[in-house]
Design an enzyme around this catalytic site. Structure first.
Site: not given
Ligand code: GLA
Length: 384
Positions: A124-125, A172, A35-36, A128
């Protein structure tokens, strides 16, 4: 690793103590996925896992970078030679932040850096973002730039989008820079307005487990960018600036207007319903109904799997096993195509859930997952 050890290693490498030591955390996202970059809502919280950086200034236009995870001498870069998408190594993230700061007119004249990280990469955490934010915060302090946290997050996003070349949103970096211990961050990614929502699971006898499937993902790869482009196409077809502008109760009418654009229909449906799920979760948490967020998280997973199509067999297995073993809710978290899932459970069910997940992975002949408890932790800060 503690601040002192990181400082000592810095002194060994560079021959003098660092001017300071900073840390920035990774995150999990509770709800609000993809959504971001649609100007929508997200709700991440910071993990205790973090990147720690010992840093000193230099005045000669040189940036030296060293990581505890990489053998050998520091990498030496000339600031006037930094150029977008010329570096495919880990050094692109910190160098990209220095590039973004300088490009925005901030007089950074060099630095020596030693890094030590506990955020798993490719899980996915947001390893970066932790790396970017710790550098931005350190340089902001050392060079007295006076930039606010949200502004640092924007510059880090620019480093990632332009310098590294990964088309990610703002979640993030903002999570790493702005989260607070014991809270989830309700962020409106359109204007970056924020609300800290108390999220103390332990006090309610609950736990949130992170299950890292060990399936590595990369956002500079094509699939993330394709979803983003599809969402932008949807917004253009619907005549709005961003999908955030489609109200939940106007969704059916909007989808009808998309005709036979089947893929766009799915993407739009995910984003609009996901924004609504964030608002529902915020409402439930505010009302003290924490257990009731479980089914909303699970709905979010189904939407990411079926409409946005970014799950994978390992993530689905975590969710299915968790739900079959009594979890209150479960979903993939982060960008997708691998990485981690989260599971909301009664504290008393954690051992059973962990065992069931490990057994299900073994039965499917998947790599064993890494499972740990996520406790909402502090955002980026100076340690020494
Ligand atoms: C990654 C991206 C975020 C966001 C998520 C999905 O973590 O870095 O900006 O788009 O995927 O919600």
């Amino acid at each position: 690793m503690g601040a002192q050890q990181v400082a000592e290693r810095f002194a060994e490498l560079y021959g003098a103590a660092p001017e300071g030591v900073w840390a920035a955390p990774g995150r999990v996202n509770l709800i609000g996925e993809h959504t971001d970059y649609n100007d929508g809502f997200v709700m991440p919280f910071a993990l205790p896992h973090r990147t720690t950086a010992a840093v000193s200034r230099r005045t000669d236009g040189i940036l030296r970078l060293h990581s505890a995870d990489v053998d050998g001498e520091p990498v030496e870069l000339r600031l006037d030679g930094l150029a977008p998408q010329t570096d495919t190594d880990w050094t692109a993230y910190p160098a990209g932040v220095v590039w973004a700061l300088r490009e925005a007119g901030h007089g950074v004249t060099g630095a020596d850096v030693h890094l030590s990280a506990t955020v798993p990469t490719g899980a996915g955490l947001s390893s970066s973002a932790a790396l970017e934010v710790v550098i931005a915060l350190a340089l902001n302090d050392l060079y007295g730039l006076g930039l606010q946290r949200w502004r640092l997050a924007r510059l880090c996003q620019r480093a990632e989008n332009v310098y590294v070349g990964a088309p990610t949103g703002i979640m993030d970096q903002t999570a790493s820079a702005c989260c607070q211990e014991g809270h989830a961050l309700f962020l409106d990614t359109r204007d970056l307005s924020q609300q800290q929502i108390p999220f103390d699971l332990a006090a309610e006898g609950l736990r949130l487990l992170v299950v890292d499937t060990q399936v590595k993902h990369a956002h500079s790869g094509g699939e993330y960018g394709k979803r983003r482009a599809g969402c932008e196409k949807g917004a253009a077809l619907l005549g709005v600036d961003a999908l955030r502008d489609i109200p939940y109760d106007g969704l059916d009418a909007a989808l009808a207007g998309l005709g036979d654009e089947e893929e766009v229909v799915r993407l739009v449906r995910h984003v609009v319903t996901e924004d609504h799920r964030v608002e529902r979760v915020v409402g439930l948490l505010r009302a003290g109904e924490t257990r009731a967020i479980g089914p909303v998280l699970t709905e979010g997973h189904a939407s990411l799997r079926d409409d946005f199509r970014i799950s994978c067999p390992e993530l689905d297995l975590v969710v299915d096993t968790a739900l079959a073993t009594g979890a209150l809710g479960a979903r993939m978290t982060g960008g997708g195509f691998g990485g981690s899932a989260i599971v909301l459970a009664e504290a008393t069910d954690v051992d059973t859930l962990t065992k069931a997940t490990e057994e299900a992975f073994a039965a499917a002949a998947f790599t064993p997952p890494r499972i740990f408890e996520a406790v909402p932790s502090a955002g980026a800060r100076r340690l020494a």
